[in-house]
Design an enzyme around this catalytic site. Sequence first.
Site, PDB file in Angstrom:
ATOM      1  CG  ASN A   9      -1.293 -12.528  -7.644  1.00 44.76           C
ATOM      2  OD1 ASN A   9      -0.259 -12.932  -7.109  1.00 44.76           O
ATOM      3  ND2 ASN A   9      -1.296 -11.735  -8.706  1.00 44.76           N
ATOM      4  CE  LYS A  11      -1.058  -8.328  -7.588  1.00 41.12           C
ATOM      5  NZ  LYS A  11      -1.395  -7.069  -8.225  1.00 41.12           N
ATOM      6  CG  HIS A 100      -0.139 -10.608 -12.901  1.00 41.60           C
ATOM      7  ND1 HIS A 100       0.250  -9.301 -12.778  1.00 41.60           N
ATOM      8  CD2 HIS A 100      -1.259 -10.749 -12.142  1.00 41.60           C
ATOM      9  CE1 HIS A 100      -0.589  -8.678 -11.967  1.00 41.60           C
ATOM     10  NE2 HIS A 100      -1.512  -9.534 -11.567  1.00 41.60           N
ATOM     11  CD  GLU A 102       1.442  -6.734 -10.447  1.00 41.42           C
ATOM     12  OE1 GLU A 102       1.822  -7.735  -9.811  1.00 41.42           O
ATOM     13  OE2 GLU A 102       0.444  -6.069 -10.108  1.00 41.42           O
ATOM     14  CD  GLU A 172      -5.522 -10.031 -12.879  1.00 44.88           C
ATOM     15  OE1 GLU A 172      -5.997 -10.151 -11.754  1.00 44.88           O
ATOM     16  OE2 GLU A 172      -4.300  -9.936 -13.093  1.00 44.88           O
ATOM     17  N   GLY A 178      -4.705  -2.922  -8.562  1.00 43.15           N
ATOM     18  CA  GLY A 178      -4.067  -2.217  -7.453  1.00 43.15           C
ATOM     19  C   GLY A 178      -4.365  -0.721  -7.415  1.00 43.15           C
ATOM     20  CB  SER A 217      -9.593  -2.784  -7.620  1.00 45.27           C
ATOM     21  OG  SER A 217      -8.352  -2.138  -7.828  1.00 45.27           O
TER      22      SER A 217
HETATM   23  P1  PGA Z   1      -5.622  -6.270  -7.083  1.00 39.87           P
HETATM   24  O1  PGA Z   1      -4.676  -7.255  -7.942  1.00 39.87           O
HETATM   25  O2  PGA Z   1      -6.791  -7.088  -6.612  1.00 39.87           O
HETATM   26  O3  PGA Z   1      -4.746  -5.791  -5.965  1.00 39.87           O
HETATM   27  O4  PGA Z   1      -6.044  -5.170  -8.005  1.00 39.87           O
HETATM   28  C1  PGA Z   1      -5.218  -8.213  -8.795  1.00 39.87           C
HETATM   29  C2  PGA Z   1      -4.115  -8.927  -9.538  1.00 39.87           C
HETATM   30  O5  PGA Z   1      -3.143  -8.249  -9.926  1.00 39.87           O
HETATM   31  O6  PGA Z   1      -4.154 -10.142  -9.748  1.00 39.87           O
END
Ligand code: PGA
Length: 257
Positions: A9, A11, A100, A102, A172, A178, A217
Amino acid sequence: MRKGLIAANWKMNGQEESNEALLSEILEALHGLSAHENAQTEILICPPALYLQQVGKKLEGSQLKLGAQNVHPAESGAFTGEISAQMLRDVKCSHVIIGHSERREVFGEDDQFIAEKFSAAQASDLIPVLCVGETQALREAGETSEAVLGQLKAVLNHAGVDAFKNSVIAYEPVWAIGTGLTASPEQAQEVHALIRATISELDTGVGEQIKIIYGGSVKSTNAAELFAQQDIDGALVGGASLVAEEFVSIWSAYCSN
Ligand code: PGA
């Protein structure tokens, strides 16, 4: 046995030049792996929508699949800035990330809207990658199961369990995205098993075969112990997917698991 999925992803990261370089490195590294390793997983790249065509072209002839990060549930119409499922099919996407955290938190998407996206994606033969996960506050309040199952059931009730035959679930935990914090393998496994059991209660076959991947992460140093868990079928990788070496290491950790 379930085939794994390692999904990137990106983003809102990347530009034409850096995309080209990152993909070249990934493709080159993947050539070095054996056919046996290759057969064990699917790899999915989800770039920003603007670069789907660029990335799709680059992936042509490879085993890597192309996914979008978002979709609007309507077929067409007055939805400024949005993209429909058919448009994603036009540019050869096979998957789309839905719900997601976000999107839920920053853009205020609720369970109903996410459920509509899920169905719209499937109606256009896109495989939805449905993200579910609890916030830190909910985990601390001991409400992880309720939060995750609430998000899952909103889609199950809307689309029906049959719709999950051709879909992926990404667990998640919001507090691990993140932040550098990762759920321990046991914490993740517990939620993955709960998700699978909930689906299996409705349809054992669907529960057994659905891929449930972990995100939050994930990096080369923690991937192997996550993948050793029985119900973790791969990863949705954010930050580490922007570094070719890291992403390929995560993938190879799955293959050698
Ligand atoms: P990250 O993001 O690996 O940077 O924690 C994962 C995601 O949001 O899909």
